[in-house]
Design a protein around this motif. Structure first.
Motif, PDB file in Angstrom:
ATOM      1  N   ALA A   1       0.824  -1.212   0.000  1.00  0.00           N
ATOM      2  CA  ALA A   1       0.000   0.000   0.000  1.00  0.00           C
ATOM      3  C   ALA A   1       0.853   1.255   0.000  1.00  0.00           C
ATOM      4  CB  ALA A   1      -0.935  -0.008   1.214  1.00  0.00           C
ATOM      5  N   ASN A   2       1.930   1.253   0.767  1.00  0.00           N
ATOM      6  CA  ASN A   2       2.765   2.445   0.835  1.00  0.00           C
ATOM      7  C   ASN A   2       3.611   2.633  -0.426  1.00  0.00           C
ATOM      8  OD1 ASN A   2       2.486   3.918   3.544  1.00  0.00           O
ATOM      9  ND2 ASN A   2       2.539   1.765   4.159  1.00  0.00           N
ATOM     10  N   CYS A   3       3.979   1.538  -1.069  1.00  0.00           N
ATOM     11  CA  CYS A   3       4.633   1.670  -2.380  1.00  0.00           C
ATOM     12  C   CYS A   3       3.689   2.336  -3.378  1.00  0.00           C
ATOM     13  CB  CYS A   3       5.062   0.290  -2.901  1.00  0.00           C
ATOM     14  SG  CYS A   3       6.537  -0.397  -2.113  1.00  0.00           S
ATOM     15  N   LEU A   4       2.431   1.926  -3.361  1.00  0.00           N
ATOM     16  CA  LEU A   4       1.453   2.508  -4.275  1.00  0.00           C
ATOM     17  C   LEU A   4       1.201   3.975  -3.953  1.00  0.00           C
ATOM     18  CD1 LEU A   4      -1.114  -0.444  -4.469  1.00  0.00           C
ATOM     19  CD2 LEU A   4       0.455   0.317  -6.274  1.00  0.00           C
ATOM     20  N   LEU A   5       1.092   4.297  -2.673  1.00  0.00           N
ATOM     21  CA  LEU A   5       0.858   5.681  -2.276  1.00  0.00           C
ATOM     22  C   LEU A   5       2.003   6.599  -2.686  1.00  0.00           C
ATOM     23  CD1 LEU A   5      -0.678   5.154   1.288  1.00  0.00           C
ATOM     24  CD2 LEU A   5      -1.857   6.044  -0.742  1.00  0.00           C
ATOM     25  N   GLN A   6       3.212   6.048  -2.780  1.00  0.00           N
ATOM     26  CA  GLN A   6       4.376   6.833  -3.197  1.00  0.00           C
ATOM     27  C   GLN A   6       4.650   6.699  -4.706  1.00  0.00           C
ATOM     28  OE1 GLN A   6       7.873   6.347  -0.580  1.00  0.00           O
ATOM     29  NE2 GLN A   6       6.506   5.441   0.947  1.00  0.00           N
TER      30      GLN A   6
ATOM     31  N   GLU B   1       8.600  -0.089   3.193  1.00  0.00           N
ATOM     32  CA  GLU B   1       7.896   1.185   3.142  1.00  0.00           C
ATOM     33  C   GLU B   1       6.799   1.172   4.194  1.00  0.00           C
ATOM     34  OE1 GLU B   1       8.785   3.725   1.427  1.00  0.00           O
ATOM     35  OE2 GLU B   1      10.159   2.840  -0.033  1.00  0.00           O
TER      36      GLU B   1
ATOM     37  N   LEU C   1       3.841   4.034   6.427  1.00  0.00           N
ATOM     38  CA  LEU C   1       3.099   5.279   6.270  1.00  0.00           C
ATOM     39  C   LEU C   1       3.899   6.484   6.749  1.00  0.00           C
ATOM     40  CD1 LEU C   1       0.520   6.566   5.291  1.00  0.00           C
ATOM     41  CD2 LEU C   1      -0.516   6.125   7.544  1.00  0.00           C
TER      42      LEU C   1
ATOM     43  N   THR D   1       5.764   7.439   3.842  1.00  0.00           N
ATOM     44  CA  THR D   1       4.868   8.012   2.844  1.00  0.00           C
ATOM     45  C   THR D   1       4.534   9.462   3.181  1.00  0.00           C
ATOM     46  OG1 THR D   1       3.907   5.852   2.339  1.00  0.00           O
ATOM     47  CG2 THR D   1       2.612   7.785   1.752  1.00  0.00           C
TER      48      THR D   1
ATOM     49  N   ASP E   1      -0.707   2.363   9.677  1.00  0.00           N
ATOM     50  CA  ASP E   1      -0.308   1.059   9.138  1.00  0.00           C
ATOM     51  C   ASP E   1      -1.048  -0.082   9.829  1.00  0.00           C
ATOM     52  OD1 ASP E   1       1.463   2.013   7.223  1.00  0.00           O
ATOM     53  OD2 ASP E   1       3.175   1.988   8.593  1.00  0.00           O
TER      54      ASP E   1
END
Length: 253
Positions: free
Chosen positions: A110-115, A154, A156, A159, A190
């Motif tokens: 999720a944090n890879c996607l958010l970044q 990764e 939050l 992020t 998270d």
């Protein structure tokens, strides 16, 4: 007995953060080479820059008091339990750590996607698929060993830093260890992505699982904190600057 997810995430955060923020520390005296699977626990270089830039620490009296509390908790409770647990063979404990790392894939993904790190996100999906199947439920890490797919740590807190949210002043909390307002908020966030509250029925079960994860992690630690206490004139300052520099470096990666 069930409790609400927001409250549960706070409890998970309490037991899931390594005591004294050990995962953010660097042991400048370490010389041994870690087995590949063990690098998940201690992915830091030994040549940490000792030319520290002072971190904003307006709460230093409070932070030093909490540092003392965590120090006693570590030496008199957490580490003795972890050392006793070392009766379990190290390969088995590394496999347990691999399993927990695999379960935590949603947080990293999720944090890879958010970044907007789509390549890293795809690799996390691939790692999960390979390690869950070929790696027997995540007990092994063939995705890294045989395919060279490294885990992308990764969270939050990173992020939020990626989007320019300032870290705020340094903060030491009991049990939680080194942190700052940005990372504290990130850890709670998270918790909503952690799978355990959704697959276990009882709150005590989640806390027990997360506590076991931390004990397993500490059992693999080669007394990093003890080395810092022994080698550093002021361990509090060293840990403060190590934590701050490491977190900023992770954001910039």
């Amino acid at each position: 007995m069930r409790i609400s997810i927001p409250i549960l995430t706070l409890l998970i955060t309490l037991v899931s953060i390594p005591p004294l923020g050990a995962q953010e520390l660097v042991d400048p005296t370490a010389t041994r080479t870690l087995p590949a699977a063990e690098e998940d626990y201690f992915p830091f270089e030994d040549d940490f820059d000792e030319a520290f830039v002072a971190t904003a620490d307006p709460l230093e009296p409070f932070n030093r008091a909490m540092f003392w509390v965590n120090d006693k908790l570590y030496f008199y409770l957490l580490k003795p339990v972890a050392r006793t647990y070392r009766v379990v063979p190290e390969p088995a404990r590394v496999s347990v750590g691999n399993f927990f790392s695999n379960v935590a894939t949603p947080v990293r993904l999720a944090n890879c996607l958010l970044q907007f790190r789509f390549i890293d996100a795809g690799r996390e999906v691939g790692r999960f698929a390979v390690n869950t199947t070929w790696g027997i439920g995540g007990l092994f890490d063939p995705a890294r060993k045989h395919l060279g797919w490294q885990k992308k740590d990764e969270d939050l807190g990173q992020t939020l830093g990626y989007f320019g949210i300032p870290a705020g002043p340094y903060l030491v909390l009991p049990v939680f260890g080194p942190s700052n307002p940005r990372d504290a908020v990130g850890r709670v966030g998270d918790g909503f992505l952690d799978p355990w509250p959704y697959v276990l029925d009882e709150t005590w079960e989640v806390i027990a699982v997360k506590t076991y994860e931390r004990i397993n992690w500490l059992s693999l630690d080669r007394d990093t904190y003890e080395a810092i206490k022994r080698e550093q004139l002021d361990p509090y300052i060293f840990i403060r600057e190590a934590y701050t520099q490491r977190r900023e470096a992770m954001i910039l990666e």
